[in-house]
Design an enzyme around this catalytic site. Sequence first.
Site, PDB file in Angstrom:
ATOM      1  N   LEU A  60       0.487  -0.680  -0.187  1.00 27.52           N
ATOM      2  CA  LEU A  60       0.463  -1.000  -1.609  1.00 27.52           C
ATOM      3  C   LEU A  60       0.219  -2.480  -1.830  1.00 27.52           C
ATOM      4  CD1 LEU A  60       3.413   1.161  -2.976  1.00 27.52           C
ATOM      5  CD2 LEU A  60       1.092   1.822  -2.362  1.00 27.52           C
ATOM      6  N   GLY A 108       2.176   1.794   2.889  1.00 33.17           N
ATOM      7  CA  GLY A 108       1.323   2.739   2.161  1.00 33.17           C
ATOM      8  C   GLY A 108       0.074   3.147   2.946  1.00 33.17           C
ATOM      9  N   ASN A 162       7.274   0.410   7.188  1.00 30.33           N
ATOM     10  CA  ASN A 162       8.096  -0.783   7.444  1.00 30.33           C
ATOM     11  C   ASN A 162       8.815  -1.291   6.203  1.00 30.33           C
ATOM     12  OD1 ASN A 162       5.535  -1.417   6.380  1.00 30.33           O
ATOM     13  ND2 ASN A 162       5.738  -3.550   6.982  1.00 30.33           N
ATOM     14  N   GLU A 163       8.955  -0.427   5.182  1.00 30.57           N
ATOM     15  CA  GLU A 163       9.494  -0.891   3.897  1.00 30.57           C
ATOM     16  C   GLU A 163      10.828  -1.621   4.018  1.00 30.57           C
ATOM     17  OE1 GLU A 163       7.870   1.849   4.304  1.00 30.57           O
ATOM     18  OE2 GLU A 163       6.411   2.012   2.692  1.00 30.57           O
TER      19      GLU A 163
HETATM   20  C1  LIG Z   1      11.338  -1.943  -4.877  1.00 33.85           C
HETATM   21  C2  LIG Z   1      10.769  -0.609  -4.955  1.00 33.85           C
HETATM   22  C3  LIG Z   1       9.397  -0.509  -4.438  1.00 33.85           C
HETATM   23  C4  LIG Z   1       9.272   0.673  -3.574  1.00 33.85           C
HETATM   24  C5  LIG Z   1       7.943   0.787  -3.036  1.00 33.85           C
HETATM   25  C6  LIG Z   1       8.039   1.353  -1.679  1.00 33.85           C
HETATM   26  C7  LIG Z   1       6.753   1.509  -1.075  1.00 33.85           C
HETATM   27  C8  LIG Z   1       6.113   0.490  -0.474  1.00 33.85           C
HETATM   28  C9  LIG Z   1       4.914   0.772   0.269  1.00 33.85           C
HETATM   29  C10 LIG Z   1       4.055  -0.425   0.583  1.00 33.85           C
HETATM   30  O1  LIG Z   1       2.950  -0.197   0.962  1.00 33.85           O
HETATM   31  S1  LIG Z   1       4.617  -2.035   0.345  1.00 33.85           S
HETATM   32  C11 LIG Z   1       3.367  -3.081   1.070  1.00 33.85           C
HETATM   33  C12 LIG Z   1       3.694  -3.275   2.484  1.00 33.85           C
HETATM   34  N1  LIG Z   1       2.616  -3.884   3.200  1.00 33.85           N
HETATM   35  C13 LIG Z   1       2.810  -4.670   4.240  1.00 33.85           C
HETATM   36  O2  LIG Z   1       3.924  -4.945   4.617  1.00 33.85           O
HETATM   37  C14 LIG Z   1       1.593  -5.210   4.887  1.00 33.85           C
HETATM   38  C15 LIG Z   1       1.619  -6.687   4.939  1.00 33.85           C
HETATM   39  N2  LIG Z   1       0.403  -7.187   5.561  1.00 33.85           N
HETATM   40  C16 LIG Z   1       0.230  -7.263   6.882  1.00 33.85           C
HETATM   41  O3  LIG Z   1       1.041  -6.882   7.681  1.00 33.85           O
HETATM   42  C17 LIG Z   1      -1.032  -7.926   7.358  1.00 33.85           C
HETATM   43  O4  LIG Z   1      -1.614  -8.559   6.255  1.00 33.85           O
HETATM   44  C18 LIG Z   1      -2.052  -6.964   7.991  1.00 33.85           C
HETATM   45  C19 LIG Z   1      -2.372  -5.774   7.096  1.00 33.85           C
HETATM   46  C20 LIG Z   1      -1.528  -6.468   9.337  1.00 33.85           C
HETATM   47  C21 LIG Z   1      -3.376  -7.744   8.238  1.00 33.85           C
HETATM   48  O5  LIG Z   1      -3.104  -8.908   8.970  1.00 33.85           O
HETATM   49  P1  LIG Z   1      -4.201 -10.082   9.032  1.00 33.85           P
HETATM   50  O6  LIG Z   1      -3.633 -11.114   9.918  1.00 33.85           O
HETATM   51  O7  LIG Z   1      -5.519  -9.513   9.357  1.00 33.85           O
HETATM   52  O8  LIG Z   1      -4.314 -10.603   7.537  1.00 33.85           O
HETATM   53  P2  LIG Z   1      -3.312 -11.567   6.725  1.00 33.85           P
HETATM   54  O9  LIG Z   1      -3.685 -12.984   6.995  1.00 33.85           O
HETATM   55  O10 LIG Z   1      -1.894 -11.192   6.973  1.00 33.85           O
HETATM   56  O11 LIG Z   1      -3.649 -11.173   5.215  1.00 33.85           O
HETATM   57  C22 LIG Z   1      -4.907 -11.481   4.653  1.00 33.85           C
HETATM   58  C23 LIG Z   1      -4.736 -11.596   3.160  1.00 33.85           C
HETATM   59  O12 LIG Z   1      -4.352 -10.341   2.650  1.00 33.85           O
HETATM   60  C24 LIG Z   1      -3.154 -10.469   1.860  1.00 33.85           C
HETATM   61  N3  LIG Z   1      -2.347  -9.249   1.975  1.00 33.85           N
HETATM   62  C25 LIG Z   1      -1.836  -8.711   3.085  1.00 33.85           C
HETATM   63  N4  LIG Z   1      -1.174  -7.581   2.804  1.00 33.85           N
HETATM   64  C26 LIG Z   1      -1.239  -7.409   1.455  1.00 33.85           C
HETATM   65  C27 LIG Z   1      -0.732  -6.409   0.554  1.00 33.85           C
HETATM   66  N5  LIG Z   1       0.004  -5.341   0.966  1.00 33.85           N
HETATM   67  N6  LIG Z   1      -1.006  -6.544  -0.741  1.00 33.85           N
HETATM   68  C28 LIG Z   1      -1.733  -7.590  -1.195  1.00 33.85           C
HETATM   69  N7  LIG Z   1      -2.245  -8.568  -0.389  1.00 33.85           N
HETATM   70  C29 LIG Z   1      -2.002  -8.474   0.927  1.00 33.85           C
HETATM   71  C30 LIG Z   1      -2.472 -11.690   2.500  1.00 33.85           C
HETATM   72  O13 LIG Z   1      -1.560 -12.233   1.585  1.00 33.85           O
HETATM   73  C31 LIG Z   1      -3.631 -12.596   2.788  1.00 33.85           C
HETATM   74  O14 LIG Z   1      -4.027 -13.188   1.547  1.00 33.85           O
HETATM   75  P3  LIG Z   1      -4.477 -14.727   1.521  1.00 33.85           P
HETATM   76  O15 LIG Z   1      -4.815 -14.974   0.081  1.00 33.85           O
HETATM   77  O16 LIG Z   1      -5.650 -14.804   2.447  1.00 33.85           O
HETATM   78  O17 LIG Z   1      -3.300 -15.514   2.003  1.00 33.85           O
END
Ligand SMILES: CCCCCC/C=C/CC(=O)SCCNC(=O)CCNC(=O)[C@H](O)C(C)(C)COP(=O)(O)OP(=O)(O)OC[C@H]1O[C@@H](n2cnc3c(N)ncnc32)[C@H](O)[C@@H]1OP(=O)(O)O
Length: 287
Positions: free
Chosen positions: A109, A154, A178-179
């Site tokens: 997400l 997600g 990993n939430e």
């Molecule tokens: C409180 C109630 C809510 C309940 C909701 C429960 C459900 C939740 C489900 C979810 O999906 S929550 C989201 C969880 N996601 C993560 O934890 C993923 C985090 N990201 C990563 O681990 C890494 O980014 C990656 C996917 C492994 C990729 O790694 P890489 O080294 O290739 O890239 P980065 O340098 O880390 O990221 C690049 C760029 O992308 C942005 N970004 C990363 N993840 C997200 C995201 N989920 N949403 C929006 N943006 C994201 C990151 O900030 C970087 O941006 P920048 O501008 O270049 O700094």
Amino acid sequence: MANVLRNSAKFGFSGVLSQLSIHSRHGRECVSPCFSLQQRNNSTSPKIKVDLDSSTGVAVLRMQSPPVNSLSLDFLTEFCINLEKLEMDRSCRGLIITSTLSKVFSAGLDIMEMYGKSPERCGEFWKAVQEMWLKLYGSNMATIAAINGSSPAGGCLMSIGCDYRIMVDNPRYSIGLNETQLGIVAPFWFKDTLVNTVGNRAAELSLELGLLYSAPDALKIGLVDQLVPEDQVLSTAQDTMSKWLAIPDHARQIDQCVYIIYNTSPLPLDHARQMDQCVISVCIYYI
Ligand SMILES: CCCCCC/C=C/CC(=O)SCCNC(=O)CCNC(=O)[C@H](O)C(C)(C)COP(=O)(O)OP(=O)(O)OC[C@H]1O[C@@H](n2cnc3c(N)ncnc32)[C@H](O)[C@@H]1OP(=O)(O)O
């Protein structure tokens, strides 16, 4: 199948089966030839590209939303529209989901959608998340995730919403729900889907510790079904799909339907959906 799931609340199990019986030879809903033709065009939208091979009946949906295919409201809306189009197309029986980005399948997400937004906007966003899952998990098509990069949270949900998962054999790619590591909690229907995939104990450990598994570890616990070298992920998905499509669609669909009815909590029921919506909107609002 999504409709069948929703209607299971209204009609009960026999109603579900009678709904299935109106399906066509391949088990897909009948649509007028004219509509079917309109839907057959391959489509490209900004964040998602779909190629349907009418000779095999297999569509490949490529997520192409840099940097990390995060699931924003716009992305989810496009995703659902594309899925709906394929679902309506009688010539499409199988769907492969993959990413055009190097190293990332989907980051889950979009965290920006959960920060400082109004309750209305949060509600709209969460409805789209629910919709994505209902459409994917309840799809009439055979679905395969070709996971060619990391797939946390997600992104993992999207993968386990498919019938089969093939991941690139690279220990640097990780997958999992990993939430809790982020201080948030996976909703009950994330949990159900994980339990169905890896079993109760592995799901419990995985959710409580917010574990992200490397590709080899994900295979060990059954979170993915197969590992392949990077350059073979799509071809393996195509080969695997032909095995799935060798099964008559109606048999696979009824089997899946029975499985879903007996193994998942009732998100398809309106009241459960609204309750989930309410809890999440409030949680997101107070983050
Ligand atoms: C409180 C109630 C809510 C309940 C909701 C429960 C459900 C939740 C489900 C979810 O999906 S929550 C989201 C969880 N996601 C993560 O934890 C993923 C985090 N990201 C990563 O681990 C890494 O980014 C990656 C996917 C492994 C990729 O790694 P890489 O080294 O290739 O890239 P980065 O340098 O880390 O990221 C690049 C760029 O992308 C942005 N970004 C990363 N993840 C997200 C995201 N989920 N949403 C929006 N943006 C994201 C990151 O900030 C970087 O941006 P920048 O501008 O270049 O700094």
